[in-house]
Design an enzyme around this catalytic site. Structure first.
Site, PDB file in Angstrom:
ATOM      1  N   THR A  49       0.854  -1.188   0.000  1.00 44.09           N
ATOM      2  CA  THR A  49       0.000   0.000   0.000  1.00 44.09           C
ATOM      3  C   THR A  49       0.888   1.235   0.000  1.00 44.09           C
ATOM      4  O   THR A  49       1.973   1.229   0.583  1.00 44.09           O
ATOM      5  CB  THR A  49      -0.891   0.078   1.250  1.00 44.09           C
ATOM      6  OG1 THR A  49      -0.032   0.105   2.380  1.00 44.09           O
ATOM      7  CG2 THR A  49      -1.842  -1.081   1.333  1.00 44.09           C
ATOM      8  N   GLU A 103      -5.865  -3.236  -0.958  1.00 41.80           N
ATOM      9  CA  GLU A 103      -6.363  -4.392  -0.211  1.00 41.80           C
ATOM     10  C   GLU A 103      -7.543  -5.066  -0.907  1.00 41.80           C
ATOM     11  O   GLU A 103      -7.971  -6.141  -0.503  1.00 41.80           O
ATOM     12  CB  GLU A 103      -6.821  -3.950   1.197  1.00 41.80           C
ATOM     13  CG  GLU A 103      -5.697  -3.554   2.140  1.00 41.80           C
ATOM     14  CD  GLU A 103      -5.317  -2.080   2.029  1.00 41.80           C
ATOM     15  OE1 GLU A 103      -5.618  -1.458   0.982  1.00 41.80           O
ATOM     16  OE2 GLU A 103      -4.718  -1.549   2.974  1.00 41.80           O
ATOM     17  N   LYS A 111     -14.381  17.629  11.538  1.00 46.93           N
ATOM     18  CA  LYS A 111     -15.431  17.496  12.538  1.00 46.93           C
ATOM     19  C   LYS A 111     -15.601  18.830  13.238  1.00 46.93           C
ATOM     20  O   LYS A 111     -14.779  19.228  14.054  1.00 46.93           O
ATOM     21  CB  LYS A 111     -15.081  16.391  13.532  1.00 46.93           C
ATOM     22  CG  LYS A 111     -16.287  15.874  14.244  1.00 46.93           C
ATOM     23  CD  LYS A 111     -16.147  14.426  14.639  1.00 46.93           C
ATOM     24  CE  LYS A 111     -17.507  13.875  15.026  1.00 46.93           C
ATOM     25  NZ  LYS A 111     -17.419  12.616  15.718  1.00 46.93           N
ATOM     26  N   TRP A 146     -20.007  16.196  11.048  1.00 50.32           N
ATOM     27  CA  TRP A 146     -19.032  15.857  10.018  1.00 50.32           C
ATOM     28  C   TRP A 146     -19.240  16.703   8.775  1.00 50.32           C
ATOM     29  O   TRP A 146     -20.369  16.866   8.300  1.00 50.32           O
ATOM     30  CB  TRP A 146     -19.175  14.379   9.617  1.00 50.32           C
ATOM     31  CG  TRP A 146     -18.563  13.450  10.612  1.00 50.32           C
ATOM     32  CD1 TRP A 146     -17.884  13.785  11.749  1.00 50.32           C
ATOM     33  CD2 TRP A 146     -18.584  12.017  10.560  1.00 50.32           C
ATOM     34  NE1 TRP A 146     -17.473  12.654  12.398  1.00 50.32           N
ATOM     35  CE2 TRP A 146     -17.885  11.550  11.694  1.00 50.32           C
ATOM     36  CE3 TRP A 146     -19.109  11.085   9.669  1.00 50.32           C
ATOM     37  CZ2 TRP A 146     -17.717  10.195  11.966  1.00 50.32           C
ATOM     38  CZ3 TRP A 146     -18.930   9.739   9.936  1.00 50.32           C
ATOM     39  CH2 TRP A 146     -18.236   9.299  11.069  1.00 50.32           C
TER      40      TRP A 146
END
Ligand code: AMP
Length: 552
Positions: free
Chosen positions: A193, A339, A448, A453
């Site tokens: 990754t 992944e 936030k 959010w």
């Protein structure tokens, strides 16, 4: 009761042999470093991939041995894609854009025994050769010079010394290839990754996971890879197997067109035109530059009408989708991760949305799409699933036969998987009633504010829809009252000017007041990772002490 069906393994040798038997005449075109085009047909590819597999066996490749590649997108890389796993090895594509220290770490962590490297990348290899532990280095001569001549001019190797072989010489001397009996769950490939923080983590794909990913992505509604297509993966073969396209296209016998190291807009457009590419794929940064080139000289290129462009790796904005539509080019938005092999969701319009207005359709097309068959998604808010209402945000969790169940040789990341076996993607999403997933943020990038959010991606896309904005990043900056507030970092189009007020007004028509950034700063460039993702951590650090002026 047992079925009466055969237990036929899902292995990559089947795809290679099928290509050799059925598609011998299909073409593979590669742009070489000197810009000339290298052409051959699948029957050459099939013969040479088998010869490479035989050569690797003769060099001592054993089942499960890792073979690294440090290569651009071209025919020899494709040969390695099949030769290595078909010989029982594991293809480990190294990301040549990483820092040499990271490449060395990754190669050693993976335990790579062999390296296949483009001659033009030898200077990069030299930067980490004394730290990597390859036993044998195989050099592909793309520059039409003899590798031996080049090797003579290279600095003497560090320790440990890796033997060096010429790719072409190895292939031509190869003993006949003895295919091993492969198990579908054997490791076939691996990829690390490219996370922006922490050490890279290795994902190991199996023959089975690659085959199933190829079958699912090839379907018409998803990537729709057809035999009649001329497919050009611009996404590098060192980024999650170029989204599986080399495997999928060979499975279908499509014409393949590789851009080599020439990824600028003009080179790509020239290639699309000369080879009449019908399907291409890459990250949004590539398409932004292509769009600018097309807008500058609309009549210069005659592309295949309706050329499809799969866009992923970062969000494709509605503005971009609309702009390409004007040129008769179709953007297909998809989402995935290292992944997840990587493709998890792809956007297409469901029948029930066919009657909606063009405006509504664009809103849907800008979402990341619907999960592929056998790829399951859920959005979690704490312990419970959030409703599929297109509004409530939750963490995207996924599972399926091409989703990783762990990392290579790494225990401390176990919390990436839930107790009931789902992978936590770290992406915050909404899912609407029709099943379209929309990425609103990375968990670590969310803003936030006062417990609410705010989606940085929504704000970025809205800013990018302003005619004078080239691109925008929205980050959270600390705030004494609200905890965090959004700050927009904006790059304007070359030669254009805009004021902060103007951009705020533009956003005010679309968002609740508390979503509007506290400030907009103008910069020349947004820092990006080697895979084209904005490095928001760098921006957050840079603007950590940024405060609204009237509070000072
Ligand atoms: P990587 O493993 O390097 O391919 O990065 C995967 C991450 O890229 C995902 O978890 C997302 O955060 C991001 N990503 C991939 N595709 C998209 C997309 N279409 N829109 C927004 N983010 C994306």
């Amino acid at each position: 009761m047992q079925s009466t069906m055969m237990r036929f393994p899902l292995t990559l040798d089947h795809i290679l042999e099928r290509a050799g038997k059925l598609f011998g005449k299909s073409e593979i075109v590669s742009r070489l470093p000197d810009r000339t085009l290298h052409r051959y047909a699948y029957n050459d590819f099939h013969r040479r991939a088998r010869a490479l597999a035989g050569a690797l066996q003769r060099l001592g490749l054993k089942r499960g041995d890792r073979v690294a590649t440090l290569m651009w997108n071209h025919y020899a890389h494709l040969e390695a894609y099949f030769a290595v796993p078909c010989a029982g090895g594991v293809l480990h594509t190294l990301n040549l854009r990483l820092h040499p220290d990271d490449i060395a770490y990754i190669a050693n962590h993976a335990g790579d025994r062999f390296l296949i490297v483009d001659d033009i990348l030898l200077p990069l290899y030299d930067k980490f050769r004394d730290r990597a532990r390859f036993e044998q280095v195989i050099v592909v001569s793309l520059s039409r010079e003899k590798v031996a001549e080049r090797a003579g001019s290279l600095p003497s190797s560090g320790t440990p010394t890796a033997g060096r072989a010429d790719y072409e010489a190895l292939i031509s001397d190869a003993a006949p290839f003895t295919p091993p009996a492969l198990d579908e769950n054997d490791a076939a490939g691996m990829c690390y990754t490219s996370g922006t923080t922490g050490k890279p983590k290795g994902v190991v794909y199996s023959h089975r996971s690659i085959v199933l990913h190829s079958l699912a992505t090839a379907t018409v509604d998803y990537m729709g890879v057809a035999h009649a297509d001329a497919v050009c993966p611009v996404v590098p073969m060192f980024h999650v197997n170029a989204w599986g396209i080399p495997f999928t296209a060979v499975m279908m016998g499509s014409k393949l067109v590789f851009p080599g190291p020439h990824l600028d807009a003009e080179s790509l457009l020239d290639l699309y035109q000369s080879e009449q590419v019908t399907l291409t794929a890459g990250v949004p940064t590539i398409w932004m530059s292509i769009l600018q080139a097309l807008e500058k000289a609309p009549a210069r290129w005659r592309l295949a009408p309706g050329m499809r462009m799969v866009v992923g790796g970062a969000a494709a904005s509605e503005t971009m989708i609309r702009a390409f539509d004007k040129f008769g080019l179709r953007v297909t938005h998809g989402w995935g991760m290292t992944e997840t092999s990587p493709v998890g969701t792809v956007n297409y319009l469901k029948r029930e949305l066919g009657g909606r207005s063009a405006e509504e359709q664009y809103v849907t097309r800008a979402k990341q799409g619907m999960p592929l068959p056998f790829f399951e998604v859920r959005a979690m808010g704490g312990e419970a699933e959030v409703p599929w209402d297109g509004m409530t945000m939750g963490e995207l969790q996924v599972r399926g036969p091409w989703v990783a169940a762990g990392y290579h040789d790494l225990d401390q990341e176990a919390d990436k998987w839930t107790a009931d076996g789902w992978f936590r993607t770290g992406d915050i999403v909404t899912i609407d009633a029709a099943g379209y997933v929309k990425i609103t943020d990375r968990i670590k990038d969310l803003v936030k504010s006062g417990g609410e959010w705010i989606s940085s991606i929504d704000l970025e896309n809205a800013l990018a829809s302003h005619p004078r904005v080239a691109e925008a990043a929205v980050i959270a900056v600390p705030h004494p009252k609200w905890g965090e507030r959004p700050l927009a970092v904006v790059v304007l189009k070359a030669g254009d000017a805009a004021t902060e007020e103007e951009l705020r007004d533009h956003l005010a028509t679309k968002f609740a007041k508390f979503w509007l950034p506290d400030g907009i700063v103008f910069v020349n460039e947004i820092p990006r990772t080697s895979t084209g993702k904005m490095m928001k951590a760098v921006l957050r650090e840079r603007y950590r002490d940024w405060r609204k002026r009237d509070e000072e």
